[in-house]
Scaffold this active site. Structure first.
Site, mmCIF file in Angstrom:
data_model
loop_
_atom_site.group_PDB
_atom_site.id
_atom_site.type_symbol
_atom_site.label_atom_id
_atom_site.label_comp_id
_atom_site.label_asym_id
_atom_site.label_seq_id
_atom_site.Cartn_x
_atom_site.Cartn_y
_atom_site.Cartn_z
ATOM 1 N N LYS A 1 104.303 -108.404 22.934
ATOM 2 C CA LYS A 1 104.382 -107.926 21.551
ATOM 3 C C LYS A 1 105.612 -107.039 21.370
ATOM 4 O O LYS A 1 105.948 -106.243 22.260
ATOM 5 C CB LYS A 1 103.102 -107.159 21.206
ATOM 6 C CG LYS A 1 102.968 -106.764 19.745
ATOM 7 C CD LYS A 1 101.622 -106.082 19.489
ATOM 8 C CE LYS A 1 101.444 -105.645 18.050
ATOM 9 N NZ LYS A 1 100.146 -104.979 17.813
ATOM 10 N N SER B 1 97.591 -106.406 13.783
ATOM 11 C CA SER B 1 99.031 -106.517 13.753
ATOM 12 C C SER B 1 99.603 -107.469 14.806
ATOM 13 O O SER B 1 100.757 -107.877 14.714
ATOM 14 C CB SER B 1 99.646 -105.125 13.960
ATOM 15 O OG SER B 1 99.301 -104.602 15.243
ATOM 16 N N SER C 1 93.777 -104.569 16.155
ATOM 17 C CA SER C 1 94.976 -105.415 16.091
ATOM 18 C C SER C 1 95.083 -106.489 17.158
ATOM 19 O O SER C 1 95.985 -107.328 17.103
ATOM 20 C CB SER C 1 96.236 -104.538 16.123
ATOM 21 O OG SER C 1 96.374 -103.842 14.912
#
Length: 485
Positions: A74, A149, A173
């Site tokens: 990420k 997210s 997330s």
């Protein structure tokens, strides 16, 4: 290489037996990513040095289970010499000079960094729509969001770009996008994994975790990245089990609590049918299931957004246009530099949360908002601890809906915030939690959330593995990939 039909174990066997090389595997991975990016927009940056890294692994020889296997990271996790943006304009030119501890641990295990995945800006969002680099797309329906997210990581795993990806989870997330994309995602106990080198959103809530199609793959990766880190004073020194080796699908005697408040009034009825059926599956497998109450849950969203926004307003003050990142042009003084750099560099959602947090911490509002939220957070911790003293797991839906359409909620912040209502409690209490594929509702994936005692990730892995081997959801091909090999 079709990762939809592979696991870390199967890839390791092929690499160890020299049926394939890490170089070939990595080249195939980069080609797959390149071919799919126009459709999914899962990555911000692809690692151009990945093939060189794979050649080095081949030269050194395949060793551990992750050796030579590409993993996605990420883009709020620092990677030395590889652009790290947190999907924000303000960091669009930021090149770190060191890597996060989790990245170093993967590298030491021989894993290959395939690239950096898209996310909501600074991990603030539930749809990946706040990203400076545009929205990622759901593998089951490209007109729908992948969640957030960690939406880019979820999309990359679900569409077969990689076998596993790292995400971060501040209020859901990892679990929410995993549920939306029909994959497994786990947020470990707060402190189980080092946060050193992770771009901070809310420091008392953030935690790095793993996303994969198969439970056993996340177990392998989490065992690798977990453990104490001298750089992170909040990381635990508890011994890290070999989660993969200890996987056990025997549910006999396991006690599962089902909070009635998780059956939220606004939840999709078709989604709830799948969750109810999944809980019945656990009963058939020998688990005891009982209803409990978590009355403080109704305050979860308010408490979370006060605490998270307050911590964000403190963490994000470092982005001032002076030390690194985006710098506004044509400024006349230092005040203009600060104001213009932040005004031009931050997106609307980040600005909204900074203002919320700054207000909650202000002299006139601190007692009424931040202090009160912290007190209610303690109630969450006590309430969930009391339930977990009697039960091995808490179970319920991961989300109240399946993936929604791109653009449907982005102009309604309150509706977007409500996406986190079922996942927030585990972060507020620092508990390990995961989302496991539970079936389909209206053609889109549904996730079952499992929450366990602190540092009892193994029980989550075992329960998730038991369900996986019953429903074999990993065999289902996302709608957008049907007809592809």
């Amino acid at each position: 290489m079709n990762y939809l039909n592979e696991t870390i174990d199967s890839l390791h066997e092929k690499l160890a037996n020299k049926e394939i090389t890490s170089k070939d595997l990595t080249q195939d991975t980069l080609k797959t990513i390149n071919d799919s990016e126009d459709t999914y927009n899962a990555f911000v940056t692809v690692n151009k040095d990945a093939v060189k890294d794979a050649e080095k692994v081949d030269a050194d020889g395949i060793k551990g289970s992750l050796s030579g296997i590409p993993i996605a990271i990420k883009d709020n996790i620092l990677t030395d010499g590889l652009l790290t943006t947190a999907s924000s304009k303000i960091l669009s030119n930021f090149m770190p000079v060191y890597s996060a501890t989790v990245v170093e641990k993967l590298k030491a295990a021989g894993a290959i960094n395939a690239g950096k995945t898209n996310l909501d800006e600074f991990a603030m969002g539930s749809s990946t729509e706040t990203s400076y680099y545009g929205t990622s797309h759901n593998a089951w329906d490209t007109t729908k969001v992948p969640g957030g997210s960690s939406g880019g990581s979820a999309a990359a795993v679900a569409n077969g770009d990689v076998v596993a990806a790292l995400g971060t989870d501040t209020g859901g997330s990892i679990r929410q996008p995993s549920a939306f994309n029909g994959i497994f995602g786990i947020k470990p106990t707060y402190g189980r994994v080092s946060r050193w080198g992770v771009i901070a959103f809310a420091s008392s809530l953030d935690q790095v975790g793993v996303m994969s199609k198969r439970v056993e793959d996340s177990a392998t990766v989490l065992s690798t990245i977990a453990g104490h880190d001298d750089h992170d004073s909040t990381s635990s020194n508890k011994e890290v089990p070999d989660y993969r080796a200890n996987l056990n699908k025997d549910m006999t005697g396991i006690k599962i609590a089902v909070p009635k408040e998780f059956w939220h009034e606004g939840t999709n009825p078709e989604l709830l049918k799948q969750i109810d059926a999944t809980i019945e599956t656990y009963k058939k497998l020998g688990a005891t299931v009982e209803e409990v109450s978590l009355p403080t849950l109704k305050h979860a969203v308010e408490v979370y957004y006060v605490i998270a926004s307050s911590e964000a307003s403190s963490n994000l003050q470092r982005y001032d246009g002076v030390r690194y990142g985006f710098r506004a042009k044509d400024v006349k003084n230092i005040k203009e530099l600060f104001v213009n750099s932040r005004s031009e560099g931050f997106g609307d959602e980040v600005k909204r949360r900074i203002m919320l947090g700054t207000f909650a911490l202000s002299a006139g509002a601190y007692d009424a908002y931040f202090k009160k939220a912290a007190e209610v957070r303690t109630l969450f911790i006590n309430e969930m601890s009391a339930v977990l003293d009697k039960y091995d797991l808490i179970a319920g839906p991961s989300t109240t809906t399946t993936a929604f359409g791109i653009g449907d909620k982005i102009d309604d912040p309150l509706a977007m915030y409500m996406n986190d209502i079922l996942t927030i409690p585990a972060n507020l209490a620092g508990l390990p939690a995961a989302s496991v594929p539970a079936g389909l509702a209206d053609g889109m994936p549904v996730g079952l959330q499992l929450i366990a005692k602190p540092f009892d990730e193994q029980t989550i892995f075992n329960a998730a593995y038991a369900l996986q081997e019953e429903n074999k959801f990993y065999e289902k091909i996302p709608t957008s990939l049907k007809g592809e090999d």
